[in-house]
Motif scaffolding. Structure first.
Motif, PDB file in Angstrom:
ATOM      1  N   LEU A  34     108.043  35.354  32.482  1.00  0.00           N
ATOM      2  CA  LEU A  34     107.397  36.453  33.212  1.00  0.00           C
ATOM      3  C   LEU A  34     106.107  36.897  32.524  1.00  0.00           C
ATOM      4  CD1 LEU A  34     110.530  38.592  34.188  1.00  0.00           C
ATOM      5  CD2 LEU A  34     109.215  37.028  35.640  1.00  0.00           C
ATOM      6  N   VAL A  35     106.136  36.971  31.195  1.00  0.00           N
ATOM      7  CA  VAL A  35     104.928  37.348  30.453  1.00  0.00           C
ATOM      8  C   VAL A  35     103.840  36.294  30.635  1.00  0.00           C
ATOM      9  CG1 VAL A  35     103.963  37.666  28.136  1.00  0.00           C
ATOM     10  CG2 VAL A  35     106.123  38.771  28.750  1.00  0.00           C
ATOM     11  N   ILE A  37     103.432  34.231  33.175  1.00  0.00           N
ATOM     12  CA  ILE A  37     102.900  34.350  34.533  1.00  0.00           C
ATOM     13  C   ILE A  37     101.936  35.527  34.625  1.00  0.00           C
ATOM     14  CG2 ILE A  37     103.484  34.873  36.940  1.00  0.00           C
ATOM     15  CD1 ILE A  37     106.096  33.348  36.516  1.00  0.00           C
ATOM     16  N   ALA A  38     102.321  36.664  34.030  1.00  0.00           N
ATOM     17  CA  ALA A  38     101.485  37.861  34.095  1.00  0.00           C
ATOM     18  C   ALA A  38     100.135  37.644  33.392  1.00  0.00           C
ATOM     19  CB  ALA A  38     102.223  39.040  33.466  1.00  0.00           C
ATOM     20  N   VAL A  39     100.170  37.023  32.225  1.00  0.00           N
ATOM     21  CA  VAL A  39      98.925  36.791  31.466  1.00  0.00           C
ATOM     22  C   VAL A  39      98.019  35.809  32.207  1.00  0.00           C
ATOM     23  CG1 VAL A  39      97.971  35.827  29.343  1.00  0.00           C
ATOM     24  CG2 VAL A  39      99.950  37.355  29.244  1.00  0.00           C
ATOM     25  N   ALA A  41      98.044  35.043  35.375  1.00  0.00           N
ATOM     26  CA  ALA A  41      97.603  35.614  36.653  1.00  0.00           C
ATOM     27  C   ALA A  41      96.511  36.656  36.439  1.00  0.00           C
ATOM     28  CB  ALA A  41      98.786  36.231  37.389  1.00  0.00           C
ATOM     29  N   PHE A  42      96.601  37.392  35.343  1.00  0.00           N
ATOM     30  CA  PHE A  42      95.564  38.389  35.044  1.00  0.00           C
ATOM     31  C   PHE A  42      94.232  37.716  34.733  1.00  0.00           C
ATOM     32  CE2 PHE A  42      93.261  40.955  31.871  1.00  0.00           C
ATOM     33  CZ  PHE A  42      93.043  42.112  32.614  1.00  0.00           C
ATOM     34  N   LEU A  48      98.292  32.680  41.455  1.00  0.00           N
ATOM     35  CA  LEU A  48      99.240  33.208  42.427  1.00  0.00           C
ATOM     36  C   LEU A  48      98.851  32.903  43.865  1.00  0.00           C
ATOM     37  CD1 LEU A  48     100.086  36.678  40.815  1.00  0.00           C
ATOM     38  CD2 LEU A  48     101.290  34.493  40.588  1.00  0.00           C
TER      39      LEU A  48
END
Length: 335
Positions: A34-35, A37-39, A41-42, A48
């Motif tokens: 999850l981390v 993906i978040a990094v 995607a940011f 995404l």
């Protein structure tokens, strides 16, 4: 009296931390995914995009199908390094038959059949003749790779029509490919079998003591034979699907899955059941590797950089598995 009161007050304070540590230890791989993906995607929002999500899920599904059986083989304390060559042989067999005028149904069945034969050979040599699995699967893997190369005379075989499998592979339900749904259902059924049925307990028990499995009324040899056949059949199915996906037979197609497959299984073994490969952990590790590949491609990382990261993850997975194995052995001796 004071000691009793002190103990009663301090014990509840320790339980939440122990529970939290246990939870983190079991599910840290999900948090890492999850981390990541978040990094990514940011920094790269296109990660995404629906088309990119579909690509990640499609590649993850094919990998997942290929190494599901490998997960159970390693959970049983064995090893199979022939899975990618079995996939390559099934891939080339399918393409070779299609090039010879056969229809997709016959070609696909023959591709799966050669995989089943390879698994039967592995299982017989390992479970019945008791030859070390690493030696057996290195040898049978080499045989499969050689036959695959011979079918195409050292080159790939082009497929003119990807057929119904090709259509299915590139059909999406929203951003989710149909093949990803099929893989998810397969893994759900496998998770239930491994975690909720006695079948799964026998798999883990085989890694510790085959005699105990036999005494429980289950033939450890038959179970091991089944696991190697199961692993090879799933690898062969993936090889057939790859033939449709790439519209060709590729004799070296399995090489790209070797490190990824072992890394996913061993890294997944660091989650839920520490040191014991399991389907939920394998699923999470596959998604992590797929996101890593997609994100690193967007950042322009070289292939060798990705391979270094995968190699490190593989070493970590092996180290944890070996440590867990030693701990289990020491507990068994102490008991």
């Amino acid at each position: 009296m004071t000691d009793v009161i002190t103990t009663s007050h301090t014990a509840p304070q320790r339980r939440p931390s122990k529970t939290l540590n246990r939870f983190i230890g079991r599910y840290w791989l999900v948090a890492t995914l999850l981390v990541m993906i978040a990094v990514f995607a940011f920094l790269r929002p296109q990660l995404l995009d629906s088309s990119n999500i579909a690509t990640i899920l499609r590649s993850s599904a094919l990998m997942a199908i290929m190494i599901l059986g490998l997960t159970w083989v390693i959970a049983a304390g064995k090893i199979d390094v022939s899975f990618m060559q079995v996939a390559a042989l099934a891939n080339m067999t399918t393409a070779w038959m299609l090039a010879g005028g056969s229809g997709w149904l016959l070609a696909a069945l023959c591709g799966v059949a050669v995989g089943a034969l390879a698994g039967l050979l592995n299982g017989t040599l390992i479970a019945i003749l008791r030859i070390p699995p690493l030696i057996v699967t290195i040898a049978t893997g080499g045989i499969c790779a050689s036959i695959a190369a011979a079918l195409g005379k050292g080159t790939s075989i082009r497929i003119a029509d990807a057929g119904p499998l090709g259509e299915m592979l590139f059909t999406n339900w929203g951003p989710v490919p149909v093949i990803a749904v099929i893989a998810a259902l397969l893994y759900l059924a496998s998770w239930y079998a491994q975690e909720k049925l006695t079948f799964g307990h026998y798999i883990f028990a085989t890694a510790q003591n085959e005699e105990a499995v036999n005494e429980a009324g289950v033939s450890a040899r038959s179970l091991i034979l089944f696991l190697f056949v199961f692993s090879a059949v799933l690898s062969a199915i993936t090889g057939v699907l790859l033939a449709a996906s790439l519209s060709s037979g590729q004799p070296m197609i399995g090489s790209s899955y070797f490190i990824d497959g072992l890394t996913a299984v061993l890294l997944g073994g660091m989650m839920l059941r520490i040191g014991k490969p399991n389907v939920l952990g394998t699923t999470t590790a596959i998604l992590l590797l797929s996101v890593l590949v997609s994100g690193s491609a967007m950042f322009g990382w070289a292939d060798y950089q990705r391979q270094i990261i995968k190699g490190v993850l593989l070493l970590v997975g092996v180290a944890v598995a070996m440590r867990a194995g030693r701990r289990t052995s020491s507990h068994a001796q102490g008991a």
